[in-house]
Design an enzyme around this catalytic site. Structure first.
Site, PDB file in Angstrom:
ATOM      1  N   HIS A  76      64.420  34.031  36.673  1.00 17.15           N
ATOM      2  CA  HIS A  76      64.679  34.876  35.497  1.00 17.15           C
ATOM      3  C   HIS A  76      65.308  36.195  35.922  1.00 17.15           C
ATOM      4  CE1 HIS A  76      62.008  33.085  32.086  1.00 17.15           C
ATOM      5  NE2 HIS A  76      62.691  32.164  32.737  1.00 17.15           N
ATOM      6  N   TYR A 209      57.409  40.654  25.935  1.00 12.20           N
ATOM      7  CA  TYR A 209      56.208  41.498  25.898  1.00 12.20           C
ATOM      8  C   TYR A 209      56.279  42.285  24.598  1.00 12.20           C
ATOM      9  CZ  TYR A 209      55.455  40.773  30.957  1.00 12.20           C
ATOM     10  OH  TYR A 209      55.226  40.236  32.199  1.00 12.20           O
ATOM     11  N   PRO A 302      46.718  41.915  33.987  1.00 14.00           N
ATOM     12  CA  PRO A 302      47.871  41.038  34.228  1.00 14.00           C
ATOM     13  C   PRO A 302      49.183  41.490  33.585  1.00 14.00           C
ATOM     14  CG  PRO A 302      46.265  39.982  32.770  1.00 14.00           C
ATOM     15  CD  PRO A 302      45.645  41.249  33.235  1.00 14.00           C
ATOM     16  N   LYS A 306      51.282  41.475  38.599  1.00 14.52           N
ATOM     17  CA  LYS A 306      51.257  41.923  39.994  1.00 14.52           C
ATOM     18  C   LYS A 306      50.172  41.282  40.866  1.00 14.52           C
ATOM     19  CE  LYS A 306      54.703  44.435  40.132  1.00 14.52           C
ATOM     20  NZ  LYS A 306      55.599  43.300  40.178  1.00 14.52           N
ATOM     21  N   TYR A 394      58.774  45.710  38.545  1.00 13.74           N
ATOM     22  CA  TYR A 394      58.462  44.366  38.062  1.00 13.74           C
ATOM     23  C   TYR A 394      58.953  43.303  39.039  1.00 13.74           C
ATOM     24  CZ  TYR A 394      57.693  40.664  34.590  1.00 13.74           C
ATOM     25  OH  TYR A 394      57.243  39.547  33.933  1.00 13.74           O
TER      26      TYR A 394
HETATM   27  P1  RFL Z   1      41.697  34.024  44.055  1.00 12.05           P
HETATM   28  O1  RFL Z   1      42.872  33.268  43.542  1.00 12.05           O
HETATM   29  O2  RFL Z   1      40.669  34.472  43.094  1.00 12.05           O
HETATM   30  O3  RFL Z   1      41.026  33.119  45.175  1.00 12.05           O
HETATM   31  C1  RFL Z   1      39.770  33.411  45.731  1.00 12.05           C
HETATM   32  C2  RFL Z   1      39.183  32.120  46.258  1.00 12.05           C
HETATM   33  O4  RFL Z   1      37.958  32.388  46.950  1.00 12.05           O
HETATM   34  C3  RFL Z   1      37.009  31.405  46.585  1.00 12.05           C
HETATM   35  N1  RFL Z   1      35.654  31.943  46.850  1.00 12.05           N
HETATM   36  C4  RFL Z   1      34.877  31.575  47.890  1.00 12.05           C
HETATM   37  N2  RFL Z   1      35.071  30.698  48.884  1.00 12.05           N
HETATM   38  C5  RFL Z   1      34.068  30.519  49.798  1.00 12.05           C
HETATM   39  N3  RFL Z   1      32.868  31.176  49.720  1.00 12.05           N
HETATM   40  C6  RFL Z   1      32.636  32.066  48.724  1.00 12.05           C
HETATM   41  N4  RFL Z   1      31.478  32.717  48.658  1.00 12.05           N
HETATM   42  C7  RFL Z   1      33.667  32.305  47.762  1.00 12.05           C
HETATM   43  N5  RFL Z   1      33.764  33.097  46.659  1.00 12.05           N
HETATM   44  C8  RFL Z   1      34.970  32.868  46.125  1.00 12.05           C
HETATM   45  C9  RFL Z   1      37.308  31.131  45.123  1.00 12.05           C
HETATM   46  O5  RFL Z   1      36.786  29.880  44.684  1.00 12.05           O
HETATM   47  C10 RFL Z   1      38.834  31.164  45.130  1.00 12.05           C
HETATM   48  O6  RFL Z   1      39.402  29.898  45.395  1.00 12.05           O
HETATM   49  O7  RFL Z   1      42.152  35.329  44.879  1.00 12.05           O
HETATM   50  P2  RFL Z   1      43.491  35.676  45.676  1.00 12.05           P
HETATM   51  O8  RFL Z   1      43.827  34.587  46.650  1.00 12.05           O
HETATM   52  O9  RFL Z   1      43.325  37.055  46.137  1.00 12.05           O
HETATM   53  O10 RFL Z   1      44.673  35.598  44.598  1.00 12.05           O
HETATM   54  C11 RFL Z   1      44.743  36.541  43.558  1.00 12.05           C
HETATM   55  C12 RFL Z   1      45.364  35.908  42.298  1.00 12.05           C
HETATM   56  O11 RFL Z   1      44.706  34.700  42.007  1.00 12.05           O
HETATM   57  C13 RFL Z   1      45.297  36.842  41.085  1.00 12.05           C
HETATM   58  O12 RFL Z   1      45.591  38.176  41.471  1.00 12.05           O
HETATM   59  C14 RFL Z   1      46.321  36.444  39.989  1.00 12.05           C
HETATM   60  O13 RFL Z   1      45.991  35.202  39.426  1.00 12.05           O
HETATM   61  C15 RFL Z   1      46.356  37.514  38.901  1.00 12.05           C
HETATM   62  N6  RFL Z   1      47.238  37.155  37.787  1.00 12.05           N
HETATM   63  C16 RFL Z   1      48.617  37.299  37.892  1.00 12.05           C
HETATM   64  N7  RFL Z   1      49.169  37.711  39.053  1.00 12.05           N
HETATM   65  C17 RFL Z   1      50.535  37.781  39.175  1.00 12.05           C
HETATM   66  O14 RFL Z   1      51.022  38.172  40.248  1.00 12.05           O
HETATM   67  N8  RFL Z   1      51.385  37.432  38.152  1.00 12.05           N
HETATM   68  C18 RFL Z   1      50.904  36.999  36.969  1.00 12.05           C
HETATM   69  O15 RFL Z   1      51.709  36.649  36.107  1.00 12.05           O
HETATM   70  C19 RFL Z   1      49.471  36.956  36.782  1.00 12.05           C
HETATM   71  N9  RFL Z   1      48.940  36.527  35.622  1.00 12.05           N
HETATM   72  C20 RFL Z   1      46.704  36.666  36.601  1.00 12.05           C
HETATM   73  C21 RFL Z   1      47.594  36.366  35.514  1.00 12.05           C
HETATM   74  C22 RFL Z   1      45.336  36.448  36.465  1.00 12.05           C
HETATM   75  C23 RFL Z   1      44.837  35.961  35.279  1.00 12.05           C
HETATM   76  N10 RFL Z   1      43.447  35.735  35.227  1.00 12.05           N
HETATM   77  C24 RFL Z   1      42.863  34.536  34.749  1.00 12.05           C
HETATM   78  C25 RFL Z   1      42.566  36.615  35.940  1.00 12.05           C
HETATM   79  C26 RFL Z   1      47.118  35.895  34.326  1.00 12.05           C
HETATM   80  C27 RFL Z   1      45.732  35.710  34.177  1.00 12.05           C
HETATM   81  C28 RFL Z   1      45.265  35.236  32.846  1.00 12.05           C
HETATM   82  C1  PHB Z   2      52.046  34.145  32.856  1.00 11.75           C
HETATM   83  O1  PHB Z   2      53.075  33.445  32.735  1.00 11.75           O
HETATM   84  O2  PHB Z   2      50.919  33.637  32.959  1.00 11.75           O
HETATM   85  C2  PHB Z   2      52.188  35.615  32.873  1.00 11.75           C
HETATM   86  C3  PHB Z   2      53.460  36.181  32.852  1.00 11.75           C
HETATM   87  C4  PHB Z   2      53.595  37.557  32.876  1.00 11.75           C
HETATM   88  C5  PHB Z   2      52.464  38.357  32.908  1.00 11.75           C
HETATM   89  C6  PHB Z   2      51.192  37.799  32.941  1.00 11.75           C
HETATM   90  C7  PHB Z   2      51.058  36.413  32.915  1.00 11.75           C
HETATM   91  O3  PHB Z   2      52.621  39.709  32.892  1.00 11.75           O
END
Ligand code: RFL
Ligand code: PHB
Length: 399
Positions: A76, A209, A302, A306, A394
């Protein structure tokens, strides 16, 4: 899979941070063990991030996790704000020379797991870490940290020169660091996101957005036939309290343009969930033999997309520092890890907070805040310099 009881780097958690770190270490000839509390199917199916910064795309290419991303991911060049019915396009490619990639975190994680298992691991699922001990002390020959975990009902110990907590916000590694040596910073927002997946083609080519009197909405996508969308809702909203029709009606109302030129495409909703919004930083990101990376150390709301990208940046900095230590014996880069990573973390915290406060509307909130948000959006509409700053943040700043 046979798992050794000694390793150079013990990695707790197989989210994007832990998995990518293990790959970067393989390239440096450094052995590691990844321990993940959840079963593989669970890790591969968690709906989360969707936007990859160009630097994240580059590192996935470097380690060979690019085949599916390059055929199925969606590059994109820009995105749009719908500000109270007026469209403002941010042309990232024109303003900064680079764009982003839409490629779901679930897909990134699937590829990283498959690649890691192809290489022989060690990556152990359903292996919950209960404690990290012997955190204090020098790195190297003078002792190792101990990671305690349970797998198939049996308790194990893993000894490691270095432990990296990639275990997310609710993980155990951060708690192993003595409380007095950590300072935390936090902001909890008075709203959450209701997120849906739907079998509906995206309503526009780029992300939208929206800020509306009724609150924030985001239209994203997962493929040419799957929409991902979010609505600002009150905290503690029960997802089942929203009918699917009401979700579409609300998305339509909040993303509409005043000239009637925007049409929302609808389809069957296949998943609904609610996520609270939080900003959080733990400083420093290291204590003795323990390092923190990704959500284990920091959380962003989110809105700026980032979280995943910050996790990737952390482990790139850390892998380089570990390689330098193993290669030359110098701990200079490891000693600098926390400060280096935190500089980027705080930039992303600020950007995510800015996007969040500019785009959400607190019902019965302070009218002063509402006026500030509207003025902020007017500046985005009128100033190319301002749009360039948003685009730079971004699409991602250089490491
Ligand atoms: P994770 O992905 O949470 O992984 C952590 C892992 O550790 C495990 N764990 C354990 N394992 C062993 N022993 C234990 N005691 C443990 N405790 C926990 C867990 O099961 C898991 O598998 O962390 P990590 O690797 O730091 O990654 C971070 C990302 O997952 C997170 O920042 C993003 O998903 C945030 N996020 C977004 N980030 C973006 O860059 N772009 C996006 O568009 C974006 N959209 C989002 C998001 C997060 C969202 N939610 C649900 C919080 C949208 C949403 C809705
Ligand atoms: C997503 O596609 O899940 C998404 C995209 C942009 C954001 C957050 C989540 O800022």
């Amino acid at each position: 899979m046979s798992v050794p009881d000694r390793t150079t780097v013990a990695i707790v958690g197989s989210g994007p941070a832990g998995l990518l770190l293990s790959h970067l270490l393989v390239r440096q000839g450094i052995d590691s063990v990844v321990l993940e509390s959840r079963p593989r199917e669970r890790v591969e199916s968690r709906q989360r991030a969707g936007i990859l910064e160009h630097g994240t795309v580059d590192v996935l290419r470097e380690i060979g996790a690019d085949a599916r991303m390059d055929t199925q991911g969606m590059p994109h060049d820009g995105f749009a704000f719908h500000a109270h019915g007026e469209e403002i396009r941010v042309d990232m490619a024109a303003l900064t020379g680079r764009g982003v990639m839409i490629w779901a975190q679930t897909e990134v994680v699937r590829d990283l797991i498959a690649l890691r298992l192809e290489q022989g691991g060690p990556l152990l699922f359903s292996a919950e870490v209960s404690a990290v001990e012997k955190v204090d002390g020098p790195l190297g020959d003078d002792g190792q940290a101990v990671v305690r975990y349970t797998h198939d009902g049996v308790e194990h110990e893993l000894h490691a020169d270095v432990v990296v907590g990639c275990d997310g916000f609710h993980g155990v590694t951060r708690r192993a660091i003595p409380g007095e040596s950590v300072r935390t910073f936090e902001r909890v927002y008075p709203y959450s996101w209701l997120g849906i997946l739907a079998d509906a083609p995206p309503s526009s080519e780029e992300l939208v957005y929206a800020r509306h009197d009724r609150g924030f909405a985001l239209l994203s996508m997962r493929s040419p036939s799957v929409t991902r969308a979010y609505l600002q809702v009150p905290n503690d909203t029960d997802p089942s309290s929203w009918s699917h029709e009401a979700i579409w009606d609300e998305l339509e109302a909040r993303t509409a343009l005043a000239d009637g030129s925007f049409t929302l495409s609808r389809g069957p909703i296949t998943d609904v969930s609610v996520t609270p919004m939080r900003s959080y930083v733990a400083e420093p990101m290291r204590s003795g033999r323990v390092f923190l990376a990704g959500d284990a150390a920091h959380i962003v709301p989110p809105t700026g997309a980032k979280g995943l990208n910050l996790a990737v940046a952390d482990v790139q900095v850390l892998a380089e520092a570990l390689a330098s230590w193993r290669g030359t014996g110098s701990q200079e880069l490891l000693d600098a890890y926390s400060d280096t990573a935190l500089a980027r973390v705080w930039r992303a915290e600020h950007f995510s907070w800015t996007m969040t406060t500019m785009l959400h509307r607190v019902p019965d909130g302070d009218p002063f805040d509402d006026r500030l948000a509207r003025s902020h959006l007017r500046q985005v509409a009128s100033s190319q310099a301002y749009r360039t700053a948003i685009a730079e943040n971004y699409r991602g700043l250089p490491l």
